[in-house]
Design a protein around this motif. Structure first.
Motif, PDB file in Angstrom:
ATOM      1  N   ASP A  61      51.224  43.358  25.032  1.00 32.95           N
ATOM      2  CA  ASP A  61      52.660  43.656  24.976  1.00 32.95           C
ATOM      3  C   ASP A  61      52.931  45.109  25.351  1.00 32.95           C
ATOM      4  OD1 ASP A  61      53.034  41.073  24.176  1.00 32.95           O
ATOM      5  OD2 ASP A  61      53.347  41.532  22.064  1.00 32.95           O
ATOM      6  N   LEU A  62      52.068  46.013  24.899  1.00 29.48           N
ATOM      7  CA  LEU A  62      52.221  47.410  25.292  1.00 29.48           C
ATOM      8  C   LEU A  62      51.967  47.583  26.788  1.00 29.48           C
ATOM      9  CD1 LEU A  62      50.409  49.191  22.310  1.00 29.48           C
ATOM     10  CD2 LEU A  62      52.864  48.923  22.659  1.00 29.48           C
ATOM     11  N   SER A  63      51.004  46.838  27.305  1.00 30.51           N
ATOM     12  CA  SER A  63      50.727  46.880  28.741  1.00 30.51           C
ATOM     13  C   SER A  63      51.946  46.441  29.547  1.00 30.51           C
ATOM     14  CB  SER A  63      49.527  45.990  29.064  1.00 30.51           C
ATOM     15  OG  SER A  63      49.308  45.909  30.457  1.00 30.51           O
ATOM     16  N   LEU A  64      52.632  45.416  29.047  1.00 25.94           N
ATOM     17  CA  LEU A  64      53.841  44.939  29.721  1.00 25.94           C
ATOM     18  C   LEU A  64      54.926  46.015  29.718  1.00 25.94           C
ATOM     19  CD1 LEU A  64      55.546  42.751  31.063  1.00 25.94           C
ATOM     20  CD2 LEU A  64      56.070  41.852  28.777  1.00 25.94           C
ATOM     21  N   LEU A  65      55.095  46.699  28.590  1.00 25.74           N
ATOM     22  CA  LEU A  65      56.075  47.783  28.535  1.00 25.74           C
ATOM     23  C   LEU A  65      55.748  48.855  29.564  1.00 25.74           C
ATOM     24  CD1 LEU A  65      56.560  48.294  24.676  1.00 25.74           C
ATOM     25  CD2 LEU A  65      57.919  46.903  26.245  1.00 25.74           C
ATOM     26  N   SER A  66      54.469  49.184  29.691  1.00 23.96           N
ATOM     27  CA  SER A  66      54.056  50.178  30.676  1.00 23.96           C
ATOM     28  C   SER A  66      54.345  49.693  32.091  1.00 23.96           C
ATOM     29  CB  SER A  66      52.567  50.492  30.509  1.00 23.96           C
ATOM     30  OG  SER A  66      52.130  51.409  31.481  1.00 23.96           O
ATOM     31  N   ALA A  67      54.075  48.415  32.349  1.00 23.34           N
ATOM     32  CA  ALA A  67      54.329  47.853  33.679  1.00 23.34           C
ATOM     33  C   ALA A  67      55.807  47.884  34.035  1.00 23.34           C
ATOM     34  CB  ALA A  67      53.793  46.423  33.759  1.00 23.34           C
ATOM     35  N   LEU A  68      56.666  47.865  33.020  1.00 22.61           N
ATOM     36  CA  LEU A  68      58.118  47.908  33.241  1.00 22.61           C
ATOM     37  C   LEU A  68      58.646  49.332  33.397  1.00 22.61           C
ATOM     38  CD1 LEU A  68      59.253  45.145  30.718  1.00 22.61           C
ATOM     39  CD2 LEU A  68      59.199  44.984  33.210  1.00 22.61           C
ATOM     40  N   GLY A  69      57.736  50.304  33.412  1.00 21.23           N
ATOM     41  CA  GLY A  69      58.128  51.679  33.680  1.00 21.23           C
ATOM     42  C   GLY A  69      58.425  52.508  32.444  1.00 21.23           C
ATOM     43  N   ILE A  70      58.084  51.997  31.272  1.00 19.00           N
ATOM     44  CA  ILE A  70      58.282  52.754  30.038  1.00 19.00           C
ATOM     45  C   ILE A  70      57.072  53.650  29.805  1.00 19.00           C
ATOM     46  CG2 ILE A  70      58.502  52.571  27.527  1.00 19.00           C
ATOM     47  CD1 ILE A  70      59.963  49.887  28.023  1.00 19.00           C
ATOM     48  N   LYS A  71      57.328  54.919  29.495  1.00 17.14           N
ATOM     49  CA  LYS A  71      56.252  55.868  29.222  1.00 17.14           C
ATOM     50  C   LYS A  71      55.869  55.758  27.750  1.00 17.14           C
ATOM     51  CE  LYS A  71      58.197  59.024  32.677  1.00 17.14           C
ATOM     52  NZ  LYS A  71      58.816  60.355  32.907  1.00 17.14           N
ATOM     53  N   LEU A  72      54.593  55.522  27.486  1.00 13.02           N
ATOM     54  CA  LEU A  72      54.152  55.231  26.131  1.00 13.02           C
ATOM     55  C   LEU A  72      53.213  56.299  25.591  1.00 13.02           C
ATOM     56  CD1 LEU A  72      53.389  51.386  26.302  1.00 13.02           C
ATOM     57  CD2 LEU A  72      55.353  52.498  25.238  1.00 13.02           C
ATOM     58  N   VAL A  73      53.481  56.706  24.367  1.00 11.72           N
ATOM     59  CA  VAL A  73      52.544  57.510  23.592  1.00 11.72           C
ATOM     60  C   VAL A  73      52.192  56.690  22.366  1.00 11.72           C
ATOM     61  CG1 VAL A  73      52.137  59.644  22.335  1.00 11.72           C
ATOM     62  CG2 VAL A  73      53.580  59.663  24.390  1.00 11.72           C
ATOM     63  N   LEU A  74      50.921  56.409  22.187  1.00  9.01           N
ATOM     64  CA  LEU A  74      50.456  55.619  21.051  1.00  9.01           C
ATOM     65  C   LEU A  74      49.840  56.546  20.012  1.00  9.01           C
ATOM     66  CD1 LEU A  74      48.698  52.666  22.930  1.00  9.01           C
ATOM     67  CD2 LEU A  74      51.127  53.000  22.431  1.00  9.01           C
ATOM     68  N   VAL A  75      50.194  56.331  18.776  1.00  7.33           N
ATOM     69  CA  VAL A  75      49.645  57.110  17.667  1.00  7.33           C
ATOM     70  C   VAL A  75      49.052  56.122  16.676  1.00  7.33           C
ATOM     71  CG1 VAL A  75      50.112  58.808  15.868  1.00  7.33           C
ATOM     72  CG2 VAL A  75      51.448  58.847  17.989  1.00  7.33           C
ATOM     73  N   HIS A  76      47.756  56.235  16.424  1.00  2.00           N
ATOM     74  CA  HIS A  76      47.125  55.287  15.496  1.00  2.00           C
ATOM     75  C   HIS A  76      46.758  55.981  14.188  1.00  2.00           C
ATOM     76  CE1 HIS A  76      42.907  56.620  15.432  1.00  2.00           C
ATOM     77  NE2 HIS A  76      43.065  56.954  16.711  1.00  2.00           N
ATOM     78  N   GLY A  77      46.740  55.185  13.140  1.00  2.76           N
ATOM     79  CA  GLY A  77      46.252  55.644  11.853  1.00  2.76           C
ATOM     80  C   GLY A  77      44.839  55.145  11.624  1.00  2.76           C
ATOM     81  N   SER A  78      44.243  55.549  10.510  1.00  2.00           N
ATOM     82  CA  SER A  78      42.852  55.144  10.242  1.00  2.00           C
ATOM     83  C   SER A  78      42.556  55.096   8.750  1.00  2.00           C
ATOM     84  CB  SER A  78      41.889  56.111  10.934  1.00  2.00           C
ATOM     85  OG  SER A  78      42.099  57.446  10.476  1.00  2.00           O
ATOM     86  N   ARG A  79      43.566  55.016   7.921  1.00  2.00           N
ATOM     87  CA  ARG A  79      43.365  55.106   6.480  1.00  2.00           C
ATOM     88  C   ARG A  79      42.368  54.073   5.947  1.00  2.00           C
ATOM     89  NH1 ARG A  79      48.185  53.888   2.307  1.00  2.00           N
ATOM     90  NH2 ARG A  79      48.210  52.114   3.712  1.00  2.00           N
ATOM     91  N   PRO A  80      42.522  52.768   6.229  1.00  2.00           N
ATOM     92  CA  PRO A  80      41.548  51.813   5.670  1.00  2.00           C
ATOM     93  C   PRO A  80      40.144  52.020   6.219  1.00  2.00           C
ATOM     94  CG  PRO A  80      43.055  50.707   7.180  1.00  2.00           C
ATOM     95  CD  PRO A  80      43.600  52.081   6.966  1.00  2.00           C
ATOM     96  N   GLN A  81      40.043  52.441   7.467  1.00  2.00           N
ATOM     97  CA  GLN A  81      38.720  52.680   8.043  1.00  2.00           C
ATOM     98  C   GLN A  81      38.046  53.888   7.390  1.00  2.00           C
ATOM     99  OE1 GLN A  81      41.484  52.026   9.782  1.00  2.00           O
ATOM    100  NE2 GLN A  81      41.012  50.143  10.899  1.00  2.00           N
ATOM    101  N   VAL A  82      38.829  54.935   7.123  1.00  2.00           N
ATOM    102  CA  VAL A  82      38.278  56.114   6.444  1.00  2.00           C
ATOM    103  C   VAL A  82      37.856  55.753   5.025  1.00  2.00           C
ATOM    104  CG1 VAL A  82      38.822  58.414   5.543  1.00  2.00           C
ATOM    105  CG2 VAL A  82      39.582  57.755   7.839  1.00  2.00           C
ATOM    106  N   ASN A  83      38.683  54.987   4.344  1.00  2.00           N
ATOM    107  CA  ASN A  83      38.334  54.580   2.980  1.00  2.00           C
ATOM    108  C   ASN A  83      37.064  53.742   2.951  1.00  2.00           C
ATOM    109  OD1 ASN A  83      40.470  55.909   1.764  1.00  2.00           O
ATOM    110  ND2 ASN A  83      41.846  54.148   1.843  1.00  2.00           N
TER     111      ASN A  83
END
Length: 451
Positions: A61-83
């Protein structure tokens, strides 16, 4: 050739899987595509989404947004992985929402988790199997030291150690990358000028990034709908003042309160729209962006403080709004006496004692339908979304009253309504009472929206 498929369908009864519905939907999303092309969206999601196994559902779905010309910045969290890393190392510390002290061991766990998640995201964007949504996708995702952090320091005697906050972002470098068509991926880590690493709150990082880039949207992907998880009836759209009131009420759990607080902060700092979208619903980010009502909660700056029910003292101002449109044939002449008799059906927009907009909601209870009429904004006030405010208010009012469909009659503004989710119908779709009063000499077009 299949001759069983009809050439056209009733606007209200179009089958869910029909070719006509597909074409109609494709045409209806076109205005959103035009509007969002070249705009920047910041999309943030926690490590919970990855643990729930939904990364490979989200990425197409994010790939589709990019294909439609939307500029994307993704920010991920990691709380459960760190725990989880902390548990494996025998540490008792566990991170919750908000800023907490980060030990040297926890910092190393944060680095390990961020590296693993970054590789998983890059792998997901590298998909390209035939007959999948990622087929022919050529997505480049860039991460780097875009974030300068500062230490939280010591607060009330508590040393937060390796916990940090955003000091600044390398906006110029990020814009160069976005303008080249690549996506940017930010992990919840930042670096000081001395080379030290600090953990960051994902929500704070996403909000700071959206503000710095002057993004069109900030989108938080949340585990649950903010209303459902708190047993509250929350509108799909909240004015920032209402969001702040909800936060002050103490009715939200910690997760939802955190997301909503940062959404409100982003809007206060100039972001036009901040969204809280439940990621467990398939395609939720597409539904939120490309449908009028969406599936999450959107925070906006628009205040409805000037919106109120009309009374008899407002009749003169309403008549002044309506008369020019009656003279040029846009509206059916009503007359002052009709307005006086039906004034309780009107809502007005007022600012500093001046009424500059109005709309009427006329019920047809037997068919569970309502008519939206006399949606007017004074020409001097047009262009800043006032018509949209009146429309949203009328839809919410009709929905709250139990009506299932909202209809309008128009001769000149069909495109405005189509863009906002109305579909063309016919006179036969109208309530019986309205059909008997339909003025065929005007040949008004009928547009209907399901609520």
């Amino acid at each position: 050739m299949n001759t069983d498929i009809p050439d056209s369908y009733n606007a209200i009864e179009t089958p869910d899987q029909s070719q006509a519905q597909f074409v109609r939907w494709f045409r209806e999303v076109a205005p959103y595509v035009h509007d969002f092309r070249g705009k920047t969206f910041v999309v943030a999601f926690g490590g919970e989404l990855i643990n729930d196994g939904l990364l490979y559902t989200l990425i197409p779905d994010l790939s589709l947004l990019s294909a439609l010309g939307i500029k994307l910045v993704l920010v991920h969290g990691s709380r459960p992985q760190v725990n989880e890393q902390l548990r494996l190392k025998g540490e008792t510390t566990q991170f919750g929402r908000g800023t907490e002290p980060t030990s040297a061991v926890a910092l190393e766990c944060a680095k390990e988790a961020a590296g693993e998640i970054r590789l998983d995201i890059e792998a997901a964007f590298s998909q390209g199997l035939p007959n999948t949504p990622m087929s022919h996708a050529q997505i480049r995702i860039i991460s780097g030291n875009f974030v300068t952090a500062r230490p939280v320091g010591v607060i009330d005697g508590l040393d937060f150690k390796h916990s940090g906050s955003v000091r600044k972002l390398d906006v110029d470098a990020m814009r160069v990358i976005l303008n080249q068509g690549a996506l940017i991926l930010l992990s919840p880590l930042g670096f000081s000028p001395t080379g030290e690493a600090f953990t960051l709150d994902m929500e704070d990082l996403a909000t700071s990034t959206a503000i710095a880039l002057r993004a069109e949207k900030l989108i938080f992907l949340t585990p649950e709908h903010i209303g459902h998880s708190n047993n509250l009836d929350i509108d799909s759209e909240l004015a920032r003042a209402d969001a702040d009131g909800l936060l002050a009420s103490g009715k939200l759990d910690q997760d939802c309160s955190t997301f909503l607080r940062y959404a409100s902060q982003a809007v206060k700092r100039g972001i036009a729209r901040a969204h809280l979208v439940p990621y467990k619903q398939d395609g939720s980010i597409l539904l939120e962006i490309f449908t009028h009502d969406g599936v999450g909660t959107m925070v906006v700056e628009d205040s409805l403080d000037d919106l109120r029910p009309a009374n008899l003292d407002d009749v003169g101002a309403i008549v002044q709004l309506i008369e020019p449109l009656e003279i040029d044939g846009t509206l059916v002449p009503r007359g002052r006496s009709v307005i006086e008799r039906e004034v309780e059906q009107f809502t007005v927009l007022e600012h500093d004692g001046i009424i500059y907009g109005c709309v009427a909601l006329i019920p047809y209870e037997q068919e569970s339908m309502a008519e939206m009429a006399c949606l007017i904004v004074h020409p001097e006030w047009q262009g800043s979304g006032e018509g949209e405010i009146l429309l949203r208010h009328t839809e919410a009012k009709a929905r709250a009253a139990g009506f299932k469909r909202l209809f309008v009659l128009t001769t000149r503004t069909s495109h405005w309504f189509i863009k906002r989710g109305f579909v063309q119908g016919s006179v036969s779709d109208l309530p019986k009472g309205k059909q008997s009063h339909y003025n065929r000499s005007r040949n008004s077009m009928v547009f209907i929206k399901k609520l």
